[in-house]
Design a protein around this motif. Structure first.
Motif, PDB file in Angstrom:
ATOM      1  N   GLU A  44       0.797  -1.253  -0.036  1.00 16.87           N
ATOM      2  CA  GLU A  44       0.025  -0.159  -0.233  1.00 16.87           C
ATOM      3  C   GLU A  44       0.807   1.176  -0.070  1.00 16.87           C
ATOM      4  N   ILE A  45       1.713   1.466   0.835  1.00 14.43           N
ATOM      5  CA  ILE A  45       2.659   2.567   0.809  1.00 14.43           C
ATOM      6  C   ILE A  45       3.403   3.098  -0.475  1.00 14.43           C
ATOM      7  N   GLY A  46       3.744   1.972  -1.265  1.00 13.93           N
ATOM      8  CA  GLY A  46       4.251   2.225  -2.349  1.00 13.93           C
ATOM      9  C   GLY A  46       3.457   2.389  -3.504  1.00 13.93           C
ATOM     10  N   ARG A  47       2.111   1.997  -3.341  1.00  8.27           N
ATOM     11  CA  ARG A  47       1.074   2.541  -4.283  1.00  8.27           C
ATOM     12  C   ARG A  47       0.557   4.050  -4.159  1.00  8.27           C
ATOM     13  N   LEU A  48       0.601   4.254  -2.724  1.00  7.78           N
ATOM     14  CA  LEU A  48       0.467   5.692  -2.294  1.00  7.78           C
ATOM     15  C   LEU A  48       1.464   6.655  -2.719  1.00  7.78           C
ATOM     16  N   LEU A  49       2.721   6.137  -2.538  1.00 13.61           N
ATOM     17  CA  LEU A  49       3.783   7.199  -2.907  1.00 13.61           C
ATOM     18  C   LEU A  49       3.760   7.279  -4.667  1.00 13.61           C
ATOM     19  N   ALA A  50       3.501   6.280  -5.249  1.00 18.08           N
ATOM     20  CA  ALA A  50       3.314   6.214  -6.786  1.00 18.08           C
ATOM     21  C   ALA A  50       2.148   7.205  -7.265  1.00 18.08           C
ATOM     22  N   LEU A  51       1.179   7.129  -6.385  1.00 18.00           N
ATOM     23  CA  LEU A  51      -0.054   8.006  -6.824  1.00 18.00           C
ATOM     24  C   LEU A  51       0.167   9.486  -6.408  1.00 18.00           C
ATOM     25  N   MET A  52       0.912   9.692  -5.275  1.00 17.97           N
ATOM     26  CA  MET A  52       1.360  11.087  -5.014  1.00 17.97           C
ATOM     27  C   MET A  52       2.171  11.714  -5.819  1.00 17.97           C
ATOM     28  N   HIS A  53       3.283  10.825  -6.409  1.00 16.07           N
ATOM     29  CA  HIS A  53       4.221  11.307  -7.406  1.00 16.07           C
ATOM     30  C   HIS A  53       3.502  11.879  -8.660  1.00 16.07           C
ATOM     31  N   GLU A  54       2.709  10.983  -9.174  1.00 16.36           N
ATOM     32  CA  GLU A  54       1.829  11.323 -10.368  1.00 16.36           C
ATOM     33  C   GLU A  54       0.819  12.718 -10.189  1.00 16.36           C
ATOM     34  N   LEU A  55       0.442  12.689  -8.990  1.00 15.31           N
ATOM     35  CA  LEU A  55      -0.132  14.144  -8.607  1.00 15.31           C
ATOM     36  C   LEU A  55       0.891  15.025  -8.459  1.00 15.31           C
ATOM     37  N   ASP A  56       1.827  14.930  -7.988  1.00 22.78           N
ATOM     38  CA  ASP A  56       2.949  16.192  -7.756  1.00 22.78           C
ATOM     39  C   ASP A  56       3.372  16.410  -9.273  1.00 22.78           C
ATOM     40  N   HIS A  57       3.820  15.415  -9.905  1.00 23.87           N
ATOM     41  CA  HIS A  57       4.457  15.598 -11.234  1.00 23.87           C
ATOM     42  C   HIS A  57       3.651  16.414 -12.118  1.00 23.87           C
ATOM     43  N   ASN A  58       2.284  15.948 -12.041  1.00 27.51           N
ATOM     44  CA  ASN A  58       1.385  16.924 -12.880  1.00 27.51           C
ATOM     45  C   ASN A  58       0.607  17.840 -12.727  1.00 27.51           C
ATOM     46  N   GLY A  59       1.272  18.576 -11.360  1.00 22.76           N
ATOM     47  CA  GLY A  59       0.908  19.687 -10.835  1.00 22.76           C
ATOM     48  C   GLY A  59      -0.846  19.721 -10.369  1.00 22.76           C
ATOM     49  N   LEU A  60      -1.107  18.447  -9.857  1.00 25.31           N
ATOM     50  CA  LEU A  60      -2.443  18.156  -9.247  1.00 25.31           C
ATOM     51  C   LEU A  60      -2.826  17.975  -7.853  1.00 25.31           C
ATOM     52  N   SER A  61      -1.396  18.431  -7.022  1.00 30.32           N
ATOM     53  CA  SER A  61      -1.668  18.282  -5.569  1.00 30.32           C
ATOM     54  C   SER A  61      -2.816  19.163  -4.905  1.00 30.32           C
ATOM     55  N   SER A  62      -3.088  20.265  -5.909  1.00 26.98           N
ATOM     56  CA  SER A  62      -4.250  20.967  -5.189  1.00 26.98           C
ATOM     57  C   SER A  62      -5.578  20.260  -5.159  1.00 26.98           C
ATOM     58  N   LEU A  63      -5.819  19.307  -5.871  1.00 29.72           N
ATOM     59  CA  LEU A  63      -7.043  18.334  -5.638  1.00 29.72           C
ATOM     60  C   LEU A  63      -6.995  17.758  -4.420  1.00 29.72           C
ATOM     61  N   LEU A  64      -6.042  17.656  -3.704  1.00 30.86           N
ATOM     62  CA  LEU A  64      -6.108  17.217  -2.251  1.00 30.86           C
ATOM     63  C   LEU A  64      -6.552  18.186  -1.173  1.00 30.86           C
ATOM     64  N   ASP A  65      -6.751  19.301  -1.491  1.00 30.95           N
ATOM     65  CA  ASP A  65      -6.905  20.386  -0.533  1.00 30.95           C
ATOM     66  C   ASP A  65      -8.226  20.253   0.195  1.00 30.95           C
ATOM     67  N   PRO A  66      -9.436  19.973  -0.590  1.00 27.34           N
ATOM     68  CA  PRO A  66     -10.639  19.724  -0.063  1.00 27.34           C
ATOM     69  C   PRO A  66     -10.498  18.557   0.855  1.00 27.34           C
ATOM     70  N   LEU A  67      -9.690  17.617   0.616  1.00 35.21           N
ATOM     71  CA  LEU A  67      -9.734  16.438   1.550  1.00 35.21           C
ATOM     72  C   LEU A  67      -9.096  16.657   2.809  1.00 35.21           C
ATOM     73  N   ARG A  68      -8.250  17.725   2.877  1.00 39.76           N
ATOM     74  CA  ARG A  68      -7.481  17.920   4.153  1.00 39.76           C
ATOM     75  C   ARG A  68      -8.382  18.524   5.050  1.00 39.76           C
ATOM     76  N   LYS A  69      -9.562  19.262   4.415  1.00 37.17           N
ATOM     77  CA  LYS A  69     -10.559  19.916   5.483  1.00 37.17           C
ATOM     78  C   LYS A  69     -11.613  19.229   6.143  1.00 37.17           C
ATOM     79  N   ARG A  70     -11.703  17.929   5.822  1.00 35.29           N
ATOM     80  CA  ARG A  70     -12.524  17.223   6.420  1.00 35.29           C
ATOM     81  C   ARG A  70     -12.050  16.394   7.839  1.00 35.29           C
TER      82      ARG A  70
END
Length: 70
Positions: A44-70
């Motif tokens: 699981e940790i590897g899958r999460l790191l890979a997903l986060m890498h894709e988000l970061d690499h493609n400039g999509l990290s801000s998609l996580l902002d609404p989830l942080r507020k929950r």
């Protein structure tokens, strides 16, 4: 993409290494790039790191902002 995995990025912490204890979503890009070059760990940790890498690499990290507020 599984919405559950996105939620895990803002709740799971890095279990080891230089950034132990930091949320996966808060890991720096250079660290994620290192894993991309050297290989993501299994499980699981590897899958999460890979997903986060894709988000970061493609400039999509801000998609996580609404989830942080929950």
């Amino acid at each position: 993409m599984d919405a559950h995995l996105l939620q895990l990025l803002v709740t799971r912490v890095m279990p080891y290494g230089k950034y132990k204890g930091r949320l996966i979503a808060d890991l720096p890009g250079h660290y994620l790039n290192w894993f991309a070059r050297e290989g993501f760990p299994p499980g699981e940790i590897g899958r999460l790191l890979a997903l986060m890498h894709e988000l970061d690499h493609n400039g999509l990290s801000s998609l996580l902002d609404p989830l942080r507020k929950r």
